[in-house]
Design a protein around this motif. Structure first.
Motif, PDB file in Angstrom:
ATOM      1  N   ALA A   2     -52.598-131.812  62.876  1.00  0.00           N
ATOM      2  CA  ALA A   2     -52.703-131.254  61.524  1.00  0.00           C
ATOM      3  C   ALA A   2     -53.090-132.338  60.521  1.00  0.00           C
ATOM      4  CB  ALA A   2     -51.377-130.617  61.120  1.00  0.00           C
ATOM      5  N   GLU A  17     -45.664-128.930  54.987  1.00  0.00           N
ATOM      6  CA  GLU A  17     -44.509-129.095  55.863  1.00  0.00           C
ATOM      7  C   GLU A  17     -43.744-130.342  55.444  1.00  0.00           C
ATOM      8  OE1 GLU A  17     -43.693-129.683  60.605  1.00  0.00           O
ATOM      9  OE2 GLU A  17     -45.378-128.417  60.004  1.00  0.00           O
ATOM     10  N   LYS A  66     -47.499-132.931  56.272  1.00  0.00           N
ATOM     11  CA  LYS A  66     -48.363-132.260  57.238  1.00  0.00           C
ATOM     12  C   LYS A  66     -48.684-130.872  56.724  1.00  0.00           C
ATOM     13  CE  LYS A  66     -46.530-132.054  61.305  1.00  0.00           C
ATOM     14  NZ  LYS A  66     -45.921-132.130  62.631  1.00  0.00           N
ATOM     15  N   GLU A  67     -49.836-130.369  57.141  1.00  0.00           N
ATOM     16  CA  GLU A  67     -50.134-128.969  56.859  1.00  0.00           C
ATOM     17  C   GLU A  67     -49.360-128.158  57.885  1.00  0.00           C
ATOM     18  OE1 GLU A  67     -54.103-127.579  56.310  1.00  0.00           O
ATOM     19  OE2 GLU A  67     -54.692-129.382  55.237  1.00  0.00           O
ATOM     20  N   ASP A  69     -48.114-125.216  60.487  1.00  0.00           N
ATOM     21  CA  ASP A  69     -48.762-124.300  61.416  1.00  0.00           C
ATOM     22  C   ASP A  69     -48.370-122.888  60.998  1.00  0.00           C
ATOM     23  OD1 ASP A  69     -49.899-122.968  63.528  1.00  0.00           O
ATOM     24  OD2 ASP A  69     -48.370-123.542  64.985  1.00  0.00           O
ATOM     25  N   GLN A  71     -49.418-118.948  59.896  1.00  0.00           N
ATOM     26  CA  GLN A  71     -50.409-117.895  60.044  1.00  0.00           C
ATOM     27  C   GLN A  71     -49.961-116.716  59.197  1.00  0.00           C
ATOM     28  OE1 GLN A  71     -49.896-117.654  64.432  1.00  0.00           O
ATOM     29  NE2 GLN A  71     -52.070-117.142  64.354  1.00  0.00           N
ATOM     30  N   PHE A 121     -44.617-119.092  61.607  1.00  0.00           N
ATOM     31  CA  PHE A 121     -44.559-120.554  61.645  1.00  0.00           C
ATOM     32  C   PHE A 121     -44.373-120.955  63.099  1.00  0.00           C
ATOM     33  CE2 PHE A 121     -41.936-124.526  61.275  1.00  0.00           C
ATOM     34  CZ  PHE A 121     -42.959-125.337  60.823  1.00  0.00           C
ATOM     35  N   ASN A 122     -45.287-121.763  63.619  1.00  0.00           N
ATOM     36  CA  ASN A 122     -45.295-122.152  65.033  1.00  0.00           C
ATOM     37  C   ASN A 122     -45.236-120.927  65.945  1.00  0.00           C
ATOM     38  OD1 ASN A 122     -45.423-124.862  64.337  1.00  0.00           O
ATOM     39  ND2 ASN A 122     -43.208-125.123  64.409  1.00  0.00           N
TER      40      ASN A 122
END
Length: 191
Positions: A2, A17, A66-67, A69, A71, A121-122
């Motif tokens: 990321a 994040e 961090k960007e 994860d 969706q 998320f994840n």
């Protein structure tokens, strides 16, 4: 891997994040030093997307995030029971389950078949994003009486089909469909 974001580049409505959890930036304020050698600081008002907690935290301008994860998945609402609320993924047709804490008071606006967004998320569902407005039918309201504005109030209470009660203009009748803002729980207009 990321991409990394500098704290100074985090703006309102961005996701990032921090300490292994996804956050949403509600406000961003940059304070530049007046003295030489002072450090530029960034104050973020942020919401933890896992716990829904909102707090302020100050970072140095060069701190990295961090960007996440994250969706956004389009789903339709199916039903709720004691175990949680169930949604149908519109792409994969999987059934996603969110517990009561993740759904919060969103059930006040959900009818079977309502299309909305779920955050993952994840790969795991963590919460939902309601549409800005929803259409609901008025199940009960007192009839409006012409000239009933002496009290200065041109609104009256109305019970909607999901069970919530909001204030509507006096000309709204029972069984009429109206639009409601999901964020403020206010009347938005006739449907």
């Amino acid at each position: 891997m990321a991409a990394l974001l500098d704290a100074i580049n985090v703006k309102r409505k961005m996701y990032f994040e921090f300490e292994g959890a996804p956050y949403y930036c509600l406000e961003s304020e940059i304070s530049t030093p007046t003295a030489r050698g002072g450090q530029t600081l960034v104050r973020l008002k942020m919401r933890n997307l896992l716990t829904r907690a909102v707090f302020d935290k100050t970072f140095k301008a060069g701190d990295k995030f961090k960007e996440p994860d994250l969706q956004m998945v389009e789903v339709s609402y199916l039903y709720s029971d004691a175990d949680g609320s169930y949604f149908l993924d519109q792409e994969s047709f999987d059934t996603l389950t969110l517990n009561v804490d993740m759904v919060g008071d969103a059930l006040d606006f959900l009818l079977e078949g309502t299309i909305l967004q779920i955050h993952k998320f994840n790969g795991n569902p963590i919460g939902l994003q309601l549409p800005q407005q929803v259409e609901l039918a008025v199940t009960y309201t007192e009839p409006g009486v012409r000239g009933d504005t002496a009290s200065g109030a041109v609104t009256k209470p109305a019970k909607l089909e999901t069970g919530i009660e909001i204030r509507v203009p006096f000309f709204i009748k029972q069984d009429e469909k109206i639009k409601v803002y999901t964020e403020t729980r206010e009347f938005a207009g006739r449907a």
